[in-house]
Write a protein that holds these residues in place. Structure first.
Motif, PDB file in Angstrom:
ATOM      1  N   ASP B 177       0.824  -1.205   0.000  1.00 32.47           N
ATOM      2  CA  ASP B 177       0.000   0.000   0.000  1.00 32.47           C
ATOM      3  C   ASP B 177       0.862   1.261   0.000  1.00 32.47           C
ATOM      4  O   ASP B 177       0.572   2.214  -0.716  1.00 32.47           O
ATOM      5  CB  ASP B 177      -0.928   0.003   1.226  1.00 32.47           C
ATOM      6  CG  ASP B 177      -2.056  -1.004   1.082  1.00 32.47           C
ATOM      7  OD1 ASP B 177      -2.151  -1.627   0.009  1.00 32.47           O
ATOM      8  OD2 ASP B 177      -2.845  -1.158   2.033  1.00 32.47           O
ATOM      9  N   LEU B 178       1.922   1.247   0.804  1.00 31.49           N
ATOM     10  CA  LEU B 178       2.767   2.439   0.903  1.00 31.49           C
ATOM     11  C   LEU B 178       3.393   2.769  -0.451  1.00 31.49           C
ATOM     12  O   LEU B 178       3.359   3.904  -0.909  1.00 31.49           O
ATOM     13  CB  LEU B 178       3.854   2.204   1.951  1.00 31.49           C
ATOM     14  CG  LEU B 178       4.738   3.409   2.232  1.00 31.49           C
ATOM     15  CD1 LEU B 178       3.928   4.522   2.851  1.00 31.49           C
ATOM     16  CD2 LEU B 178       5.896   3.034   3.135  1.00 31.49           C
ATOM     17  N   ASN B 180       2.312   1.799  -3.338  1.00 35.67           N
ATOM     18  CA  ASN B 180       1.248   2.175  -4.265  1.00 35.67           C
ATOM     19  C   ASN B 180       0.774   3.599  -4.030  1.00 35.67           C
ATOM     20  O   ASN B 180       0.484   4.325  -4.992  1.00 35.67           O
ATOM     21  CB  ASN B 180       0.078   1.202  -4.146  1.00 35.67           C
ATOM     22  CG  ASN B 180       0.396  -0.129  -4.803  1.00 35.67           C
ATOM     23  OD1 ASN B 180       1.283  -0.201  -5.659  1.00 35.67           O
ATOM     24  ND2 ASN B 180      -0.308  -1.173  -4.423  1.00 35.67           N
ATOM     25  N   ALA B 181       0.720   4.007  -2.758  1.00 37.28           N
ATOM     26  CA  ALA B 181       0.336   5.392  -2.460  1.00 37.28           C
ATOM     27  C   ALA B 181       1.334   6.341  -3.122  1.00 37.28           C
ATOM     28  O   ALA B 181       0.953   7.355  -3.719  1.00 37.28           O
ATOM     29  CB  ALA B 181       0.295   5.616  -0.954  1.00 37.28           C
ATOM     30  N   GLY B 182       2.613   5.987  -3.046  1.00 34.50           N
ATOM     31  CA  GLY B 182       3.644   6.794  -3.687  1.00 34.50           C
ATOM     32  C   GLY B 182       3.456   6.865  -5.191  1.00 34.50           C
ATOM     33  O   GLY B 182       3.594   7.919  -5.805  1.00 34.50           O
ATOM     34  N   ARG B 183       3.100   5.741  -5.796  1.00 28.78           N
ATOM     35  CA  ARG B 183       2.905   5.724  -7.253  1.00 28.78           C
ATOM     36  C   ARG B 183       1.743   6.618  -7.642  1.00 28.78           C
ATOM     37  O   ARG B 183       1.795   7.326  -8.647  1.00 28.78           O
ATOM     38  CB  ARG B 183       2.638   4.301  -7.732  1.00 28.78           C
ATOM     39  CG  ARG B 183       3.862   3.444  -7.589  1.00 28.78           C
ATOM     40  CD  ARG B 183       3.782   2.106  -8.289  1.00 28.78           C
ATOM     41  NE  ARG B 183       5.059   1.464  -8.037  1.00 28.78           N
ATOM     42  CZ  ARG B 183       5.221   0.395  -7.272  1.00 28.78           C
ATOM     43  NH1 ARG B 183       4.189  -0.209  -6.747  1.00 28.78           N
ATOM     44  NH2 ARG B 183       6.421  -0.081  -7.057  1.00 28.78           N
ATOM     45  N   ILE B 184       0.672   6.595  -6.849  1.00 29.46           N
ATOM     46  CA  ILE B 184      -0.491   7.427  -7.173  1.00 29.46           C
ATOM     47  C   ILE B 184      -0.144   8.896  -7.015  1.00 29.46           C
ATOM     48  O   ILE B 184      -0.603   9.739  -7.775  1.00 29.46           O
ATOM     49  CB  ILE B 184      -1.685   7.014  -6.288  1.00 29.46           C
ATOM     50  CG1 ILE B 184      -2.211   5.674  -6.791  1.00 29.46           C
ATOM     51  CG2 ILE B 184      -2.781   8.060  -6.316  1.00 29.46           C
ATOM     52  CD1 ILE B 184      -3.320   5.098  -5.980  1.00 29.46           C
ATOM     53  N   ASP B 185       0.734   9.212  -6.055  1.00 24.50           N
ATOM     54  CA  ASP B 185       1.157  10.597  -5.888  1.00 24.50           C
ATOM     55  C   ASP B 185       2.217  11.000  -6.911  1.00 24.50           C
ATOM     56  O   ASP B 185       2.735  12.115  -6.856  1.00 24.50           O
ATOM     57  CB  ASP B 185       1.693  10.814  -4.467  1.00 24.50           C
ATOM     58  CG  ASP B 185       0.578  11.195  -3.502  1.00 24.50           C
ATOM     59  OD1 ASP B 185      -0.474  11.633  -3.978  1.00 24.50           O
ATOM     60  OD2 ASP B 185       0.756  11.048  -2.274  1.00 24.50           O
ATOM     61  N   GLY B 186       2.587  10.087  -7.792  1.00 26.41           N
ATOM     62  CA  GLY B 186       3.497  10.444  -8.872  1.00 26.41           C
ATOM     63  C   GLY B 186       4.967  10.347  -8.525  1.00 26.41           C
ATOM     64  O   GLY B 186       5.801  10.940  -9.196  1.00 26.41           O
ATOM     65  N   LEU B 187       5.336   9.612  -7.468  1.00 29.35           N
ATOM     66  CA  LEU B 187       6.749   9.413  -7.163  1.00 29.35           C
ATOM     67  C   LEU B 187       7.346   8.431  -8.164  1.00 29.35           C
ATOM     68  O   LEU B 187       6.679   7.483  -8.569  1.00 29.35           O
ATOM     69  CB  LEU B 187       6.926   8.857  -5.747  1.00 29.35           C
ATOM     70  CG  LEU B 187       6.377   9.683  -4.588  1.00 29.35           C
ATOM     71  CD1 LEU B 187       6.681   8.987  -3.273  1.00 29.35           C
ATOM     72  CD2 LEU B 187       6.978  11.070  -4.602  1.00 29.35           C
ATOM     73  N   SER B 188       8.610   8.665  -8.527  1.00 27.67           N
ATOM     74  CA  SER B 188       9.263   7.732  -9.442  1.00 27.67           C
ATOM     75  C   SER B 188       9.647   6.471  -8.669  1.00 27.67           C
ATOM     76  O   SER B 188       9.698   6.474  -7.445  1.00 27.67           O
ATOM     77  CB  SER B 188      10.506   8.367 -10.028  1.00 27.67           C
ATOM     78  OG  SER B 188      11.500   8.463  -9.027  1.00 27.67           O
ATOM     79  N   VAL B 195      13.355   6.787  -0.843  1.00 30.08           N
ATOM     80  CA  VAL B 195      12.750   7.589   0.223  1.00 30.08           C
ATOM     81  C   VAL B 195      11.758   6.786   1.069  1.00 30.08           C
ATOM     82  O   VAL B 195      11.660   6.978   2.264  1.00 30.08           O
ATOM     83  CB  VAL B 195      12.062   8.837  -0.372  1.00 30.08           C
ATOM     84  CG1 VAL B 195      11.389   9.646   0.713  1.00 30.08           C
ATOM     85  CG2 VAL B 195      13.087   9.680  -1.112  1.00 30.08           C
ATOM     86  N   LEU B 196      11.022   5.882   0.434  1.00 28.99           N
ATOM     87  CA  LEU B 196      10.013   5.140   1.201  1.00 28.99           C
ATOM     88  C   LEU B 196      10.545   3.800   1.708  1.00 28.99           C
ATOM     89  O   LEU B 196      10.331   3.437   2.855  1.00 28.99           O
ATOM     90  CB  LEU B 196       8.758   4.898   0.348  1.00 28.99           C
ATOM     91  CG  LEU B 196       7.973   6.133  -0.076  1.00 28.99           C
ATOM     92  CD1 LEU B 196       6.716   5.736  -0.825  1.00 28.99           C
ATOM     93  CD2 LEU B 196       7.619   6.968   1.137  1.00 28.99           C
TER      94      LEU B 196
END
Ligand SMILES: Nc1ncnc2c1ncn2[C@@H]1O[C@H](COP(=O)(O)OP(=O)(O)O)[C@@H](O)[C@H]1O
Ligand SMILES: [Mg+2]
Lengths: 333, 285
Positions: B177-178, B180-188, B195-196
């Motif tokens: 989930d973490l 995926n949350a990053g992917r939805i926020d547009g993180l590479s 970072v995560l």
């Protein structure tokens, strides 16, 4: 705000087909809930809509545009996860603004949106805290705030209440309902809990084993279930299923009767049974009766009632509220 | 009656705690004993070392002769520096590439994922020294003999299999989930990794760092074969100059060994603090 349209979506993991051809249209501003037992593919379908999982075949349209192959951040969606999935190293404010920062939106716009969301979710006092310093309910509100700040065309929720305790679950459920009303946003919401589905949804999609069993408003599903699966899944306590032979009915394989449509009536008894357990809930009472061949039958009575365990009772079924199912489990009208 | 049960239960707990500590303390003593002997003897005169090897230095036996010899041999600072460069550089590469490979193996489903993982893990079971001849030939061919680069490359290869194996296990445990949350926020994917994910596997990174670092620092084999030149000698190889075929300068050997412990000790303290921090952070959450 946007609409969503799924056309013949399929998904296989290796040789196992998990999603077996889903067609669905979600109208603008609608709150649609996917409900079904664990492992039926709800999350997988939601992740396909989000672009986190690649569909094996089929088309996904958001707001009329085909988004197949687009990355999640380009689809104009927000997602709220069961495990909150907040960034542990960022403050609440930064958690909420990260998506807009990545999209290089102006600072004052980001601030305005974060303030709007935090006021709406009463998070003003927590903006400078880290997720580790928040309770479960607060964390989930931050996650919802993060979703609002993006102003997406489509909100996706994956069992957002499952990690909360019962009291918080009701509160957060109300919060999501009021959010839906205020933002008039399109939302797709996944849960395995039929109560959540019944209380929140404009329309419910009942999934089982990767196929849609039925789509309809909560009352449509309750009053006119298409088959035995939907009839059993919607409504709590669950509908009683009785072999038709026990009731001397020849035009069906199985008969279904909801616990609330059974009364005690010695004169017109359809079945007799022995009380095996009784649940006093204050507002209503559930009595479980062992009816031999017909199995364990649940009767739901409004108000407070007493019954001796092991005493014999006569059950009367409301004929108009009975459902008949054929051999394949489909409803006979 | 119930009180009795409670007291027996409690005395059982105390007994277990005492037993566990006794075992751990014994083990610590056994493990530290050689180090202790090396350090105390490095501060004694040659005669005292042989007469009473187990006694601590007294005013009569105290001597810094070993340290003087070591430090006067001007190259020693250089050996130290070589060892540090090789260890830190190899460690960095092992952790970085190991973590990246582990991320790919645990995060992405691709054809041959399992096979790649197995191939990378097989290195744990096959000692790299078996390939010494081939490695030497390659280093000669590429002109890397007598360079620190040669050592860094070999040690990186040596450390990667275990690093990838351990880190993959850990990364599989991180919530999807973490990411995926990053992917939805547009993180590479690189940001998600750096970072995560990396901060969450810090305890694992520290463990891998300690297990990778010690054998590299202590290694005599590859420095002797690949980089024996004066300007690329590592500390363990450098200490050998005091061990002669006929005479051995024990003062100097013990002093150089004592000095060699310090840098690893410092690195170890840094990593173990990270390790404990990571463990407690996980427990509090
Ligand atoms: N990455 C995956 N690899 C293989 N099988 C998966 C994967 N993700 C989900 N599945 C399988 O797909 C089915 C549906 O999973 P999921 O969508 O998570 O169900 P739900 O959310 O309805 O509980 C399950 O049987 C699960 O084992
Ligand atoms: Mg799920």
């Amino acid at each position: 705000m946007g609409s969503l349209s799924l056309k013949n979506i399929r998904k296989s993991f290796g040789n196992v087909e998990v999603i077996k051809g889903i067609d669905l249209d979600v109208k603008e501003g609608e709150l649609v809930i996917f409900v079904g037992p664990s492992g039926c593919g709800k999350s997988t379908l939601l992740r396909i809509i989000a672009g986190l999982e690649t569909e094996t075949s089929g088309t996904i349209e958001i707001d009329g545009n085909t988004v197949n192959g687009q990355s999640p951040s380009m689809r104009g969606i927000s997602m709220v996860f069961q495990t909150y999935a907040l960034y542990p190293h960022l403050t609440v404010r930064d958690n909420m603004s990260l998506g807009l920062k990545q999209a290089k939106r102006p600072k004052d716009l980001i601030k305005k949106r974060v303030d709007f969301a935090s006021a709406m979710l009463s998070l003003d006092d927590y903006l400078e805290r880290r997720p580790a310093e928040l309770s479960g309910g607060q964390r989930q509100r931050v996650a919802i705030g993060r979703a609002i700040v993006r102003q997406p065309k489509l909100f996706l929720f994956d069992e957002p209440l499952s990690n909360l305790d019962a009291a918080l679950r009701v509160n957060t459920r109300l919060e999501i309902a009021s959010l839906h009303r205020q933002l008039s946003a399109t939302m797709v919401y996944v849960t395995h809990d039929q109560t959540e589905a019944m209380t929140l949804a404009d329309r419910i999609v009942v999934l089982n084993n990767g196929v849609i069993e039925q789509v309809g408003t909560p009352m449509e599903l309750y009053n006119k279930p298409k088959n035995k699966f939907v009839a059993g899944f919607i409504g709590s306590p669950q509908m009683n299923f009785i072999p038709a032979s026990c009731l001397e009915m020849s035009d069906a394989e199985t008969v279904g009767i909801r616990p609330e449509n059974i009364t005690f009536d010695g004169a017109k008894a359809d079945l007799t049974g022995k009380v095996s357990h009784i649940e006093q809930l204050g507002g209503d009472t559930n009595i479980y009766a062992d009816c031999g061949e017909a199995g364990l039958i649940c009767i739901r009575l409004f108000g407070q009632h007493e019954a001796e365990v092991d005493s014999t009772i006569s059950l009367h079924f409301d004929r108009d509220k009975m459902f008949k199912f054929d051999k394949d489990g489909n409803t006979i009208n | 009656m119930s009180v009795d049960i409670k007291t027996t239960a409690r005395s059982q707990v105390t007994f277990r705690a005492i037993a566990a500590h006794a075992i751990l303390i014994t083990y610590t003593l056994i493990a530290l004993f050689p180090v202790f002997v090396i350090v105390i003897n490095s501060f004694k005169s040659r005669k005292a070392i042989f007469r009473e090897p187990l006694s601590v230095p007294t005013p009569e036996t105290f001597s810094l002769k070993g340290y003087e010899t070591v430090l006067k041999q001007g190259d020693f600072v250089l050996y130290f520096q070589n060892s540090l460069v090789v260890t830190v550089a190899s460690l960095t590469m092992v952790l970085l590439f190991g973590a990246m490979a582990a991320f790919a193996l645990s995060e992405y489903r691709f054809r041959g994922n399992l096979l790649t993982g197995l191939y990378l893990a097989i290195g744990i079971m096959i000692p790299i020294r078996l390939g010494t001849v081939a490695i030497l030939e390659m280093m000669v061919a590429s002109g890397l003999v007598n360079t620190l680069t040669a050592l860094i490359l070999v040690y990186t290869a040596q450390g990667l299999p275990l690093a990838i194996f351990i880190l993959t296990e850990f990364m599989q445990g991180i919530s999807d989930d973490l990411k995926n949350a990053g992917r939805i926020d547009g993180l590479s994917e690189y940001t998600i990794f750096g970072v995560l994910v990396l901060p969450l596997i810090r305890p694992a990174l520290a463990t891998v760092a300690v297990f990778t670092m010690i054998p590299i620092w202590n290694d005599l084999w590859f420095p002797l074969i690949l980089a024996p030149a004066e300007e690329t000698k590592t500390i363990t190889l450098g200490a050998q100059v005091f061990i002669g075929q006929f005479v051995t300068d024990w003062n100097a050997v013990l002093a150089s060994l004592s000095l060699a412990i310090i840098p690893v000790l410092v690195l170890y303290l840094i990593f173990s603090r990270q390790l404990i921090k990571g463990i407690t952070a996980g427990a509090v959450k």
